[in-house]
Design a protein around this motif. Structure first.
Motif, PDB file in Angstrom:
ATOM      1  N   TYR A   1       0.564  13.408 -10.791  1.00  0.00           N
ATOM      2  CA  TYR A   1       0.446  12.892  -9.425  1.00  0.00           C
ATOM      3  C   TYR A   1      -1.006  12.565  -9.115  1.00  0.00           C
ATOM      4  CZ  TYR A   1      -1.643  17.117  -7.362  1.00  0.00           C
ATOM      5  OH  TYR A   1      -2.488  18.143  -7.024  1.00  0.00           O
ATOM      6  N   PHE A   2      -1.179  11.668  -8.148  1.00  0.00           N
ATOM      7  CA  PHE A   2      -2.501  11.363  -7.616  1.00  0.00           C
ATOM      8  C   PHE A   2      -2.351  11.210  -6.100  1.00  0.00           C
ATOM      9  CE2 PHE A   2      -0.464   7.458  -9.019  1.00  0.00           C
ATOM     10  CZ  PHE A   2      -0.590   6.607  -7.927  1.00  0.00           C
ATOM     11  N   THR A   3      -3.461  11.257  -5.396  1.00  0.00           N
ATOM     12  CA  THR A   3      -3.422  11.273  -3.933  1.00  0.00           C
ATOM     13  C   THR A   3      -4.078  10.024  -3.371  1.00  0.00           C
ATOM     14  OG1 THR A   3      -3.538  13.681  -3.944  1.00  0.00           O
ATOM     15  CG2 THR A   3      -4.022  12.584  -1.869  1.00  0.00           C
ATOM     16  N   VAL A   4      -3.358   9.350  -2.499  1.00  0.00           N
ATOM     17  CA  VAL A   4      -3.871   8.150  -1.840  1.00  0.00           C
ATOM     18  C   VAL A   4      -4.391   8.530  -0.460  1.00  0.00           C
ATOM     19  CG1 VAL A   4      -3.161   6.013  -0.728  1.00  0.00           C
ATOM     20  CG2 VAL A   4      -2.479   6.472  -3.087  1.00  0.00           C
ATOM     21  N   GLY A   5      -5.575   8.058  -0.141  1.00  0.00           N
ATOM     22  CA  GLY A   5      -6.147   8.342   1.169  1.00  0.00           C
ATOM     23  C   GLY A   5      -6.911   9.646   1.165  1.00  0.00           C
TER      24      GLY A   5
ATOM     25  N   LYS B   1       0.838  -1.198   0.000  1.00  0.00           N
ATOM     26  CA  LYS B   1       0.000   0.000   0.000  1.00  0.00           C
ATOM     27  C   LYS B   1       0.874   1.248   0.000  1.00  0.00           C
ATOM     28  CE  LYS B   1      -4.116  -1.788   2.360  1.00  0.00           C
ATOM     29  NZ  LYS B   1      -5.002  -1.621   3.535  1.00  0.00           N
ATOM     30  N   PHE B   2       0.436   2.261  -0.733  1.00  0.00           N
ATOM     31  CA  PHE B   2       1.117   3.544  -0.680  1.00  0.00           C
ATOM     32  C   PHE B   2       0.851   4.213   0.670  1.00  0.00           C
ATOM     33  CE2 PHE B   2       0.484   3.420  -5.414  1.00  0.00           C
ATOM     34  CZ  PHE B   2       1.838   3.399  -5.738  1.00  0.00           C
ATOM     35  N   LYS B   3       1.797   5.033   1.105  1.00  0.00           N
ATOM     36  CA  LYS B   3       1.551   5.877   2.258  1.00  0.00           C
ATOM     37  C   LYS B   3       0.532   6.948   1.870  1.00  0.00           C
ATOM     38  CE  LYS B   3       6.190   5.356   4.224  1.00  0.00           C
ATOM     39  NZ  LYS B   3       7.441   6.072   4.614  1.00  0.00           N
TER      40      LYS B   3
END
Length: 480
Positions: free
Chosen positions: A138-142, A111-113
């Motif tokens: 870029y994309f944002t996880v969470g 999993k990405f941070k």
């Protein structure tokens, strides 16, 4: 008639001359060869492959921890599959990808941070020119906990020593500069009936009352927050000068005209109010350095901010930069976040330059913004739209960590303007020591690293862009 015959004869000779016999006796046109060659040259492939679709998309948010990354592409000459490279957070993951004639997919093993993830793909076509395509996004996880709101925390109108009205200031900053928040902070010694006012009640002052009413008029939660405050302006004619301080979230004001309020007494007074927020304005020799930033445990609970950038000149080199004062105050023990404000005195409220103070807040309301300021979830920038995310052990800027065994740094800087390149990210600690730095040449930049917990007590981030634009974040403090 003779002229017509001569003209026809010349045309005939020219037409005959452009035809020759080939070795098989077939008539061939040199003119035809010329046009065929021209057509062939025009058909030379000079265009790199097209990226048809990417997933997750540019700037996409709320992505699960292990998103499937997919890129579709095409080219009239075909794509050289051996040329394809996929990088995720600067790591080459191509060998872990599934590649077809028009697609590449990658599924992370871990999993990405939480936060921004930078992706980049490189590929070339099969034409003679080997045209190359590079795409970075870029994309944002969470789900993001905080939104980045941009505004300014220092301005004056004709009600003290500036120009324009309260209406002018809020109107320009809201509708022209399109800021999320804007504060008017008049010099309190310029208010009427200043000696009849205090921090609890300043109703005797018509100017103060009008400011509060105007800020309420222009405030609309979720759209724009009109902030109000005052600047405690100690005279710079005293040697050495004490300095200027902005106070926010107050019902009233006090003035330097009260001879009993020297700097020490002022610190003592404001420390009696839990909700006040203080800002050290443009520290230095000209206006004062607050007695060399002598530490006051009482005032430290209220003084949350320090201007590292101040000025309304478009050429930022002509404005005040006080990063050295910020470092000194932190080393003296103050807990402060940096701000960057235009300190407007003319009819250029919010539009004078790209200076911005950015607050990380749960929503766009006065209460939430003040919570962000009080907890120092703040960074100062000379670029109007750069976005900086900085966490230490997953805690945001402004936090204090208690006895961590190790330190996990995560920093990401993104500028939507492609031409605004990020040149370097620095992590700075006590005494101005740069503990980590990395060079870039992109509008997307990310730095992650680990350190053992040691004797350092705070770490803040400096981002340097082209055009000598600098951004500085609040520190994260570490208690041993």
């Amino acid at each position: 008639m003779k002229l017509k015959k001569i003209t026809l004869l010349i045309i005939s000779i020219i037409l005959v001359s452009i035809f020759i016999f080939n070795d098989k006796g077939i008539i061939k046109s040199k003119t035809q060869d010329y046009f065929v060659n021209a057509i062939v040259e025009e058909n030379i492939d000079l265009t790199p492959p097209d990226i048809i679709e990417i997933n997750p998309n540019k700037c996409q948010k709320y992505i699960i921890g292990k998103p499937k990354i997919s890129i579709n592409f095409k080219d009239s000459s075909g794509v050289d599959l051996s040329s394809i490279k996929l990088y995720i957070n600067y790591k080459d993951v191509t060998k872990e990808c599934n590649i077809t004639d028009n697609n590449i997919t990658y599924l992370p093993k871990k999993k990405f941070k939480r936060g921004n993830q930078i992706a980049k793909i490189e590929l070339s076509d099969l034409s003679e020119n080997k045209n190359k395509k590079v795409l970075e996004w870029y994309f944002t996880v969470g789900t993001p906990i905080y939104t980045h709101y941009r505004g300014l925390l220092h301005a004056h109108t004709s009600n003290s020593d500036g120009q324009g009205t309260y209406e002018d200031a809020y109107y320009l900053s809201k509708y022209e500069a399109k800021l999320d928040f804007f504060a008017i902070t008049e010099h309190s010694n310029s208010f009427d009936n200043d000696l009849k006012c205090n921090l609890d009640n300043a109703s005797p002052s018509k100017k103060w009352t009008n400011l509060l009413n105007c800020s309420k008029k222009y405030t609309s939660n979720g759209e724009f927050i009109a902030l109000d405050g005052f600047e405690m302006t100690y005279s710079n004619k005293v040697n050495p000068p004490k300095g200027h301080i902005n106070i926010f979230n107050t019902d009233g004001f006090v003035s330097r005209n009260n001879e009993n309020l020297d700097l020490k007494s002022f610190y003592s007074l404001i420390s009696n109010y839990d909700d006040l927020i203080g800002q050290f304005n443009h520290p230095g020799t000209q206006f004062g350095d607050f007695e060399d930033f002598k530490y006051s445990p009482q005032a430290d609970s209220v003084m949350c901010l320090l201007e590292v950038g101040n000025g309304a000149k478009k050429d930022i080199s002509k404005n005040k930069r006080t990063h050295d004062m910020y470092q000194k105050a932190l080393d003296k023990g103050w807990h402060l976040a940096p701000t960057c404000n235009q300190d407007n005195h003319k009819m250029d409220f919010g539009i004078a330059n790209e200076y911005r103070t950015v607050i990380l807040s749960t929503d766009l309301s006065k209460e939430a913004l003040y919570d962000g300021l009080r907890n120092m979830r703040v960074y100062a920038t000379e670029d109007k739209n750069i976005k900086i995310d900085y966490t230490l052990n997953d805690s945001p800027l402004g936090s204090t960590l208690n006895k961590p065994s190790k330190l996990n740094f995560a920093i990401c800087a993104v500028d939507k303007d492609f031409q605004d390149k990020i040149n370097e990210i620095q992590v700075i600690s006590n005494q101005g020591k740069i503990i980590k730095s990395k060079k870039f040449n992109s509008n997307l930049a990310k730095l992650e690293f680990n350190l053992p917990s040691n004797e350092n007590t705070f770490y803040y981030v400096k981002v340097i862009q082209n055009g000598d634009k600098i951004s500085v974040t609040a520190p994260i403090w570490v208690k041993k």
